[in-house]
Each structure stands twice: as C-alpha cells, then as structure tokens.
Design an enzyme around this catalytic site. Structure first.
Site, PDB file in Angstrom:
ATOM      1  N   LYS A  58     -10.566   0.983   0.889  1.00 35.25           N
ATOM      2  CA  LYS A  58      -9.448   0.126   1.312  1.00 35.25           C
ATOM      3  C   LYS A  58      -9.878  -1.338   1.314  1.00 35.25           C
ATOM      4  O   LYS A  58      -9.176  -2.210   0.812  1.00 35.25           O
ATOM      5  CB  LYS A  58      -8.956   0.546   2.711  1.00 35.25           C
ATOM      6  CG  LYS A  58      -8.193   1.865   2.692  1.00 35.25           C
ATOM      7  CD  LYS A  58      -7.910   2.434   4.077  1.00 35.25           C
ATOM      8  CE  LYS A  58      -7.244   3.805   3.954  1.00 35.25           C
ATOM      9  NZ  LYS A  58      -7.041   4.519   5.212  1.00 35.25           N
ATOM     10  N   GLN A  64      -8.256   4.076  11.426  1.00 32.38           N
ATOM     11  CA  GLN A  64      -8.561   5.212  10.553  1.00 32.38           C
ATOM     12  C   GLN A  64      -8.585   6.516  11.349  1.00 32.38           C
ATOM     13  O   GLN A  64      -9.195   6.591  12.419  1.00 32.38           O
ATOM     14  CB  GLN A  64      -9.916   4.977   9.851  1.00 32.38           C
ATOM     15  CG  GLN A  64     -10.275   6.004   8.809  1.00 32.38           C
ATOM     16  CD  GLN A  64      -9.345   5.996   7.596  1.00 32.38           C
ATOM     17  OE1 GLN A  64      -8.776   4.977   7.233  1.00 32.38           O
ATOM     18  NE2 GLN A  64      -9.174   7.148   6.980  1.00 32.38           N
ATOM     19  N   ASP A  66       0.429   1.485   8.426  1.00 34.73           N
ATOM     20  CA  ASP A  66       0.324   2.922   8.151  1.00 34.73           C
ATOM     21  C   ASP A  66       1.686   3.609   8.307  1.00 34.73           C
ATOM     22  O   ASP A  66       1.879   4.728   7.810  1.00 34.73           O
ATOM     23  CB  ASP A  66      -0.644   3.573   9.148  1.00 34.73           C
ATOM     24  CG  ASP A  66      -1.980   3.941   8.523  1.00 34.73           C
ATOM     25  OD1 ASP A  66      -2.020   4.211   7.311  1.00 34.73           O
ATOM     26  OD2 ASP A  66      -2.980   3.962   9.265  1.00 34.73           O
TER      27      ASP A  66
END
Ligand code: GUN
Length: 287
Positions: A54, A98, A121
């Site tokens: 990422k 995460q 997200d």
C-alpha cells in the site's frame, strides 16, 4: 475453451495512472499532497506485506503516506487515542487500520472510532449503512476493485445472476450491495447454505470470498461464467509456501468464461481502489 484471464495488475496500473493525474491536480489546487495514514498493530507477516505494498503504491501515485507501527501488546485505549489524534489532524485525509487486530482489541470499536470522512476502507458503520441505502460514500476497496474487473466482461449486469460466497462485512456484504446497485440479481451464500454447489452452478457471475483454499471446484461453475476469486490463502505446498485463492484455478479454468488469477487478480485492484478512495477523501475534505 480456456477462460479469459482478468489481469488485475494491468487494470490496477491503468487506474493508478488516473489517480496520479488527480493527485497532480489536487497538488496544484491545494499546495499539498493527499495523505494516507496506515496503522499496523503487531507483526503479522501477511499484514506487513499488504501494508508495504500500500505504501509503495502511494509513492508511485504521488500520495503521501505515513505509517504508525504499534506493538502487538498495545492497549485498546492507546490505539483509540492515536485514531482520535489522526481524526483531528488537518493534513491527514485517509486513515486505515490494517486488519486483523490482536484478540484483546475490539476491532468493531476501533473501526467505528475512525472519522467517517477519513474512512477510506469504507468499514465504518456510517459508510456501510450509506452503501446499503444506495447512497455510497466510501466503498470497501476489495468489492470496488472486483466490480471494476466484472465490468471488464459485463458492461451491463441487468438480468444476470450473481452469487457471492461469503458474508463478511469487509467483502461479501458490500460486494452484494454493489452488485444490486448494478441491477444484478444477487444471492449471498455462506457456510450454512444447504446446497452450495447448485447455488453456485446457477451463477453467471460467481464471487468467492470465503478464505478457504480451492473451495470452488470446476463442477461448481456454470460454463462461461465470470469467476472472481477474492481469496488469498497461504498454503504449504510441499514445504515451499504458495498463495492460492478460494477457487481451484486449474479446474475452473476449463469451465469459466473469465477468471481472476491469484495473485494478480483482485489483490492489485484493492490497492488501486484504496488510492482512489484516498484522493476522493482529500477532495471531499477540501470542498
Ligand atoms: N486486511 C485484509 N484486507 C484488508 C483491507 O482491505 N483493509 C484493512 N484495513 N485490512 C485488511
């Protein structure tokens, strides 16, 4: 006839080019780069690889990235304090924690603590609810990426039966919502579904998002169907670790019309969509 391979790496690269152009425009207009902050708790090897990818792709598109690494024993309070600080930081546009988090931390509480306007997200209940109401703001990156791949094959989903195997909040549920919004007829199958094979066999579009290696066999796929494999499972293949999807690729290749490989299918698309969401967040915050 062998299936068409849906190349997520190539499509992801095309989306990243467009993202890089949007970043340039944003910098011209606002004098700073869009900024994504990633929070990683613990040492999970797969999570470390995902976070590294990422951050690398942020760099390639001109997005600023910041990383907070916290020890596996970090208290929930400390993590929540960090998120609140990031929520208030003017120069942070997107916040990503995460997953998975260690067991002593309540992941739902943490995801809800992220400011909805920075939730790139798309896991915050406000964003999940907006999507379910047909008014999306941030759409979770993996389903958004899968939709891009599906549209490579099907311009129009009207009249098509899409079967999503898996009902997670991260993939299965938002995937079903996106397919519905695109006018597909949608079935969600899961571990309690009675006859998974006959349900899957009826799918024009089959999305496997279970997290179990090769659970979808050739005999579960209608000839010519489009098969999207969201699974990334590490298996011990005679001592040398290997990534396989939820789909038995070699078998299904002979049945499907189009199929995503693992790796190189949905994975690179997830990151492309995360970067798109980050630029969207930056633009929305400056509006
Ligand atoms: N872990 C596996 N996939 C994801 C994802 O899309 N977002 C986050 N935050 N964690 C993940």
């Amino acid at each position: 006839m062998a299936a068409t391979i849906l190349d997520g790496k190539a499509l992801g690269a095309r989306i990243d080019e467009r993202t890089a152009q949007r970043v340039t425009t944003f910098v011209d207009e606002h004098g700073r780069r869009p900024c994504l902050t990633v929070v990683l708790v613990g040492e999970d090897p797969a999570s470390q690889v995902y976070v590294r990818n990422k951050i690398r792709r942020c760099g390639q598109t001109g997005i600023e990235s910041r990383e907070h690494r916290l020890g596996v024993d970090v208290g929930e309070d400390e993590l929540l304090r960090l998120i609140r600080a990031l929520n208030h930081a003017d120069d942070v546009d997107g916040i990503l924690v995460q997953l998975p988090l260690p067991d002593h931390i309540d992941a739902a509480l943490v995801l809800e603590a992220i400011a909805a306007e920075k939730d790139v997200d798309g896991f915050h209940p406000d964003n999940a609810g907006r999507l379910a109401s047909g008014m999306p703001r941030f759409v979770p990156c993996t389903p958004r990426g899968a939709m891009h791949l599906i549209h490579e094959v099907h311009e129009n989903l009207q009249g098509l039966h899409a079967v999503v195997v898996g009902r997670s909040t991260i993939v299965g549920r938002p995937m079903a919502q996106l397919l519905l919004m695109a006018d597909a007829t949608v079935t969600i199958a899961h571990s309690k579904t009675k006859d998974l094979t006959s349900t899957c066999l009826d799918a024009d579009i089959l999305i496997a998002a279970v997290g179990r290696p090769k659970i979808i066999s050739g005999g579960m796929v209608k000839p010519g169907a489009t098969v999207i494999d969201v699974g990334i499972n590490r298996i011990d293949d005679g001592g040398k670790g290997r990534l396989v999807g939820d789909v038995d690729y070699d078998q299904v290749m002979g049945h499907a019309g189009a199929i995503t490989p693992v790796p190189g299918g949905v994975g690179p698309m997830t990151i492309a969509c995360l970067l798109e969401n980050t630029v969207d967040a930056a633009i929305m915050r400056m509006a």
